[in-house]
Design an enzyme around this catalytic site. Sequence first.
Site, mmCIF file in Angstrom:
data_model
loop_
_atom_site.group_PDB
_atom_site.id
_atom_site.type_symbol
_atom_site.label_atom_id
_atom_site.label_comp_id
_atom_site.label_asym_id
_atom_site.label_seq_id
_atom_site.Cartn_x
_atom_site.Cartn_y
_atom_site.Cartn_z
ATOM 1 N NE ARG A 52 -3.841 2.284 1.241
ATOM 2 C CZ ARG A 52 -3.675 3.590 1.309
ATOM 3 N NH1 ARG A 52 -2.542 4.139 0.955
ATOM 4 N NH2 ARG A 52 -4.649 4.353 1.746
ATOM 5 C CD GLU A 60 -11.150 3.010 -1.772
ATOM 6 O OE1 GLU A 60 -11.044 1.867 -2.258
ATOM 7 O OE2 GLU A 60 -10.353 3.441 -0.922
ATOM 8 N NE ARG A 94 -3.431 -2.608 3.128
ATOM 9 C CZ ARG A 94 -4.353 -1.667 2.997
ATOM 10 N NH1 ARG A 94 -5.015 -1.535 1.858
ATOM 11 N NH2 ARG A 94 -4.620 -0.836 3.987
#
Length: 174
Positions: A52, A60, A94
């Site tokens: 990320r 999004e 992540r």
Amino acid sequence: MKSALAALRAVAAAVVLIVSVPAWADFRGEVVRILDGDTIDVLVNRQTIRVRLADIDAPESGQAFGSRARQRLADLTFRQEVQVTEKEVDRYGRTLGVVYAPLQYPGGQTQLTNINAIMVQEGMAWAYRYYGKPTDAQMYEYEKEARRQRLGLWSDPNAQEPWKWRRASKNATN
């Protein structure tokens, strides 16, 4: 004796595997998947690491400019060897990191470039905020300049921050 030796080998193999996983250090690898405008999968030693991009928040997928942000990240990184400088690992496992990819500049010069910064500079992402405050002052400066120039998502006067969009989407489904 054989079972003790087998157990020792299993422990040694596990230690080697854990130490060889580059999730806690800077690493290089090939970008094999673009999930959205701020998340990529990087292949490192035949293992996929989800990264990320730190200090940015891209629209999004279902949001205005979400597809464009994803495509721009793909244009910059897909099938490229990148270098990731890890900042931390989030609650989803992540790697939060700064991604550097080779970009070609005028005159044919290629250099590793901060992709997180490019995404914000081009108006493809916001500077990430934690409790309303940017987590990186330089990213916030890039955002202000992109906003001033009406680049990317800033060309839309109704651009909605991803965290507000996620909250509204979550409330709409409840």
